[in-house]
Design an enzyme around this catalytic site. Structure first.
Site, PDB file in Angstrom:
ATOM      1  N   GLY A  50      44.094  42.369  40.535  1.00 33.87           N
ATOM      2  CA  GLY A  50      45.344  42.476  41.262  1.00 33.87           C
ATOM      3  C   GLY A  50      46.241  41.280  40.986  1.00 33.87           C
ATOM      4  O   GLY A  50      45.789  40.231  40.514  1.00 33.87           O
ATOM      5  N   CYS A  51      47.535  41.427  41.291  1.00 37.06           N
ATOM      6  CA  CYS A  51      48.503  40.372  40.973  1.00 37.06           C
ATOM      7  C   CYS A  51      48.303  39.132  41.846  1.00 37.06           C
ATOM      8  O   CYS A  51      48.162  38.014  41.339  1.00 37.06           O
ATOM      9  CB  CYS A  51      49.925  40.907  41.068  1.00 37.06           C
ATOM     10  SG  CYS A  51      50.314  41.769  42.605  1.00 37.06           S
ATOM     11  N   PHE A  52      48.279  39.299  43.176  1.00 39.22           N
ATOM     12  CA  PHE A  52      47.991  38.168  44.049  1.00 39.22           C
ATOM     13  C   PHE A  52      46.626  37.577  43.708  1.00 39.22           C
ATOM     14  O   PHE A  52      46.452  36.355  43.667  1.00 39.22           O
ATOM     15  CB  PHE A  52      47.994  38.609  45.517  1.00 39.22           C
ATOM     16  CG  PHE A  52      49.315  38.496  46.213  1.00 39.22           C
ATOM     17  CD1 PHE A  52      50.084  37.343  46.135  1.00 39.22           C
ATOM     18  CD2 PHE A  52      49.790  39.544  46.992  1.00 39.22           C
ATOM     19  CE1 PHE A  52      51.299  37.232  46.804  1.00 39.22           C
ATOM     20  CE2 PHE A  52      51.004  39.443  47.668  1.00 39.22           C
ATOM     21  CZ  PHE A  52      51.760  38.285  47.573  1.00 39.22           C
TER      22      PHE A  52
END
Length: 327
Positions: free
Chosen positions: A136-138
């Site tokens: 995921g990005c975060f």
């Protein structure tokens, strides 16, 4: 090496658009099809308008089950549904950009074992993998800020994180918090302490430091900009800032896209690149770590191409020499 034939599922979203942009300029990749049931027959450049003049192709609602690699750019939870209804060749590698296979409990699906695709953590496993769960990005930004400490067994206290993402992090579907009139000149938090990326963050930390038993307190925020993630993390640290810098530089010595900066960071340094920049600051007994990425590239499509390169034995940076939009 011959061209890698690529299929893209969920072709109308932001991550698919970035993936197409990267792949049409990749020297070893050839897009075989871009699948979108809602846009079948429409020109791809009608949706991804930065591709006007660069790509004369249409979306399709059929798939070629013999492509070399399949990218799943679907909403979270939809990759399982798609793969349950479509059978691909045993030779087809799969890279899922959703969260369906990221956790240990979910990594095996119909005999396929998905490797967690953070190259700075699992490079060797990625090189030998056929199936990848793209982070995921975060989770990418936060893990790259924490993993050197975990590797040295230095995460012995709670970690506090405040991270801001741009509007593209919410995807293309409209909601009350993505309209311009709401987002402009505005700032808000969401999912405090419960964000779905915490599972994979804790999993990776414990992969390196199995005795980690403290809390990771994560406050995600919405920013009034289009793309990028700016994360600040702090925890107790007994050494000096130079000790921390040496630790981080040694951990990322062979990393192709993660770099330690001596200067304070700002988002324009990484937007439109596959880089992660990390800055370290010591205040009394606390270490402040700043980690920044482009959520659509290092946080999604760029990292997916990085993983493809590793899986097919290419130089890791192939097709990812990108010019940031600094001004």
């Amino acid at each position: 090496m011959k061209n890698i034939k690529v299929g893209i599922i969920g072709g109308a979203g932001y991550t698919a658009g970035e993936l197409i942009r990267l792949l049409i300029n990749h020297p070893n990749a050839e897009i075989d099809f871009v699948y979108s049931t809602s846009n079948a027959g429409n020109q791809i450049s009608k949706i991804h308008q930065d591709l006007v003049g660069s790509l004369n192709r249409v979306f399709t609602d059929t798939v070629n089950t013999n492509v070399d690699v399949l990218f799943l750019c679907l909403g979270h939870g939809n990759s399982v549904k798609f793969l349950s209804n479509h059978t691909f060749s045993e030779n087809t590698k799969i890279i899922d950009l959703g969260n369906d296979f990221r956790l240990e409990a979910d990594k095996v699906f119909e005999g396929k074992t998905f490797v967690y695709g953070l190259p700075e953590l699992n490079k060797t496993a990625i090189e030998g993998a056929n199936y990848i769960a793209n982070p995921g990005c975060f989770a990418t930004a936060i893990q790259l800020g924490l993993l050197p400490l975990a590797d040295a067994n230095f995460l012995q206290n709670d970690v506090h994180i405040n991270a801001v993402t741009g509007a593209t992090g919410a995807g293309t579907s409209l909601s009350a918090t993505t309209h311009y009139t709401w987002r402009d000149n505005n700032f808000s938090y969401y999912k405090p302490f419960t964000h779905q990326h915490l599972g994979e963050i804790n999993q990776s930390v414990k992969q390196l430091q199995d005795n980690f038993a403290s809390e990771i307190n994560f406050m995600p925020n919405r920013g009034n900009f289009s793309r990028g993630i700016f994360a600040t993390l702090y925890t107790k640290f007994e050494g000096s800032v130079d000790d921390a810098k040496n630790l981080y530089q040694n951990f990322y010595d062979s990393a192709k896209f993660t770099f330690i900066s001596d200067d304070f960071l700002h988002l324009k340094q990484v937007v439109n690149t596959n880089k992660c920049l990390v800055h370290l600051h010591k205040h009394e007994g606390k270490l402040l770590i700043t980690s920044i990425i482009d959520n659509l590239l290092k946080g999604a499509s760029g990292q997916a191409v990085q993983n493809m390169n590793l899986m097919f034995g290419l130089e890791e940076t192939t097709g990812l020499h990108l010019k940031g939009t600094y001004f």
